[in-house]
Design a protein around this motif. Structure first.
Motif, PDB file in Angstrom:
ATOM      1  N   GLY A  83     104.805  58.552  53.765  1.00  0.00           N
ATOM      2  CA  GLY A  83     105.165  57.143  53.850  1.00  0.00           C
ATOM      3  C   GLY A  83     106.169  56.878  54.954  1.00  0.00           C
ATOM      4  O   GLY A  83     106.926  57.773  55.343  1.00  0.00           O
ATOM      5  N   GLY A  84     106.190  55.652  55.467  1.00  0.00           N
ATOM      6  CA  GLY A  84     107.212  55.263  56.430  1.00  0.00           C
ATOM      7  C   GLY A  84     106.999  55.765  57.832  1.00  0.00           C
ATOM      8  O   GLY A  84     107.929  56.250  58.476  1.00  0.00           O
ATOM      9  N   VAL A  85     105.764  55.646  58.347  1.00  0.00           N
ATOM     10  CA  VAL A  85     105.504  56.078  59.717  1.00  0.00           C
ATOM     11  C   VAL A  85     105.598  54.928  60.718  1.00  0.00           C
ATOM     12  O   VAL A  85     105.539  55.152  61.923  1.00  0.00           O
ATOM     13  N   SER A  86     105.736  53.707  60.237  1.00  0.00           N
ATOM     14  CA  SER A  86     105.863  52.561  61.148  1.00  0.00           C
ATOM     15  C   SER A  86     107.268  52.523  61.732  1.00  0.00           C
ATOM     16  O   SER A  86     108.219  53.046  61.139  1.00  0.00           O
ATOM     17  N   PRO A  87     107.441  51.930  62.924  1.00  0.00           N
ATOM     18  CA  PRO A  87     108.766  51.869  63.546  1.00  0.00           C
ATOM     19  C   PRO A  87     109.839  51.290  62.629  1.00  0.00           C
ATOM     20  O   PRO A  87     110.989  51.735  62.661  1.00  0.00           O
ATOM     21  N   ALA A  88     109.468  50.331  61.789  1.00  0.00           N
ATOM     22  CA  ALA A  88     110.452  49.684  60.914  1.00  0.00           C
ATOM     23  C   ALA A  88     110.986  50.617  59.835  1.00  0.00           C
ATOM     24  O   ALA A  88     112.067  50.388  59.289  1.00  0.00           O
ATOM     25  N   CYS A  89     110.228  51.677  59.518  1.00  0.00           N
ATOM     26  CA  CYS A  89     110.613  52.567  58.413  1.00  0.00           C
ATOM     27  C   CYS A  89     111.029  53.968  58.851  1.00  0.00           C
ATOM     28  O   CYS A  89     111.457  54.775  58.020  1.00  0.00           O
ATOM     29  N   LYS A  90     110.927  54.265  60.129  1.00  0.00           N
ATOM     30  CA  LYS A  90     111.169  55.639  60.580  1.00  0.00           C
ATOM     31  C   LYS A  90     112.610  56.103  60.391  1.00  0.00           C
ATOM     32  O   LYS A  90     112.871  57.300  60.365  1.00  0.00           O
ATOM     33  N   ASN A  91     113.554  55.168  60.266  1.00  0.00           N
ATOM     34  CA  ASN A  91     114.948  55.554  60.053  1.00  0.00           C
ATOM     35  C   ASN A  91     115.440  55.221  58.650  1.00  0.00           C
ATOM     36  O   ASN A  91     116.642  55.165  58.397  1.00  0.00           O
TER      37      ASN A  91
ATOM     38  N   ASP B  34     114.587  60.576  65.554  1.00  0.00           N
ATOM     39  CA  ASP B  34     114.717  59.601  64.467  1.00  0.00           C
ATOM     40  C   ASP B  34     114.560  60.339  63.139  1.00  0.00           C
ATOM     41  O   ASP B  34     114.278  61.538  63.112  1.00  0.00           O
ATOM     42  N   MET B  35     114.789  59.631  62.038  1.00  0.00           N
ATOM     43  CA  MET B  35     114.754  60.266  60.721  1.00  0.00           C
ATOM     44  C   MET B  35     113.348  60.721  60.338  1.00  0.00           C
ATOM     45  O   MET B  35     113.187  61.674  59.576  1.00  0.00           O
ATOM     46  N   TYR B  36     112.342  60.038  60.842  1.00  0.00           N
ATOM     47  CA  TYR B  36     110.962  60.456  60.598  1.00  0.00           C
ATOM     48  C   TYR B  36     110.726  61.857  61.177  1.00  0.00           C
ATOM     49  O   TYR B  36     110.241  62.760  60.483  1.00  0.00           O
TER      50      TYR B  36
END
Length: 320
Positions: A78-86, A139-141
């Motif tokens: 989950g969270g691979v979009s730019p908005a969720c990567k961090n 980034d966190m991703y």
């Protein structure tokens, strides 16, 4: 291979991997959070079994499992979009889900556990990536992928679970709709807009999605336990050259705003991965060129997003 189990079958690469396996005569058990999000032709395939479960409790999944799986592919993330990567909490949750997926793999007696990493683990690399060198996420991703790799590597030794890590390249193709540079370029040009970029001098490697999943199938068949496999085309060139190719397919006369946006970094990084081990161990050789893949991708966007190609309309009016 005869049977595989996987996560991520509702995602971009995961749905293509499920198709690749089914089309190759391999049975698929797909662990999904929502059965309704599985593409109808995958869900309706008699060789596909859907098991609905939460990824944070994936090690407790209960379903119609095969007595023997050749491989467990963990692509769910989950969270691979730019908005969720961090989003730190979300990314930490992905690490925990990966660990639980390996525990399920061991419980089911899977012969291999194959997890998907990313070139985002090596963002600060200036040359062709050696997947065994120190990772440099930005980034966190990317950091979570690096962390998941190490967690799984240690757990695999503790559980005596054969384990392979893969580094997925910049992937494009039909059904990828997030705002990556290829999608942005295609949509802009089809709408008749001028896309804007930085200088795009960084060296890059793109691989069409059908080739990525074929490489993953080869790794399942012939990949060696304990290895990390970089996946890519083996072709590296400046990012702007790919953008010119897309422009030439859609609207050769269109303007490109290369250099009209500020670069995200003063340093130029590359996104090219060494695929020597992949070729040597599995025999994988890319078959679909970037140009062929882009033509298929543009056609899909034109049809499925009902985009009227304004440049084509202009040319038609001029001819009349």
């Amino acid at each position: 291979m005869k049977q595989v189990i996987m996560t991520g079958a509702t995602g971009f690469i995961g749905s293509w991997l499920a198709e690749e396996m089914l089309n190759s005569g391999v049975g698929v058990t797909a662990l999904v959070r929502d059965k309704n999000k599985v593409l109808p032709h995958i869900a309706g395939n008699p060789n596909c079994i859907l098991v609905e479960c939460s990824y944070d409790q994936i090690d407790q999944a209960d379903g119609d499992f095969s007595p023997e799986y050749d491989a467990f592919y963990h692509l769910g993330w989950g969270g691979v979009s730019p908005a969720c990567k961090n989003d730190i909490e979300l990314q930490i949750g992905n690490i925990q889900s990966a660990v639980k997926a390996m525990r399920l793999s061991r419980k089911l007696g899977c012969k291999k556990f194959i997890a998907s990493g990313t070139v985002a683990e090596y963002v600060l690399c200036e040359d062709v990536m050696d997947v065994y060198e120190r990772q440099t996420p930005n980034d966190m991703y990317g950091a979570a992928k690096v962390s998941a790799h190490y967690f799984l590597e240690v757990l695999a030794r503790q559980l005596d679970q054969p384990f392979i890590w893969t580094v997925i390249p910049s992937t494009f193709g039909e059904r990828r709709t997030d705002n990556n540079i290829i999608t942005y370029t295609i949509r802009s040009l089809l709408h008749g807009d001028k896309p804007l970029y930085g200088n795009l001098n960084q060296m890059w490697d793109f691989l069409y999605v059908s080739e990525v999943v074929r490489a993953l199938r080869f790794i399942g068949e012939k990949g060696i336990h304990g290895k990390t496999y970089g996946i890519g085309s083996g072709v590296y060139k400046p990012l702007k050259e790919y953008i010119y190719q897309i422009r030439d397919v859609i609207a050769p006369e269109a303007e490109l705003g290369i250099g009209e946006r500020q670069n995200m970094s003063e340093q130029t990084f590359s996104s090219c991965v060494n695929i020597y081990d992949l070729i040597r161990d599995t025999g994988f050789v890319p078959r679909v060129s970037f140009d062929e893949g882009i033509k298929k991708t543009v056609e899909w966007f034109s049809v499925h997003e009902k985009i009227q190609h304004k440049h084509c309309g202009k040319e038609k009016r001029e001819q009349e």
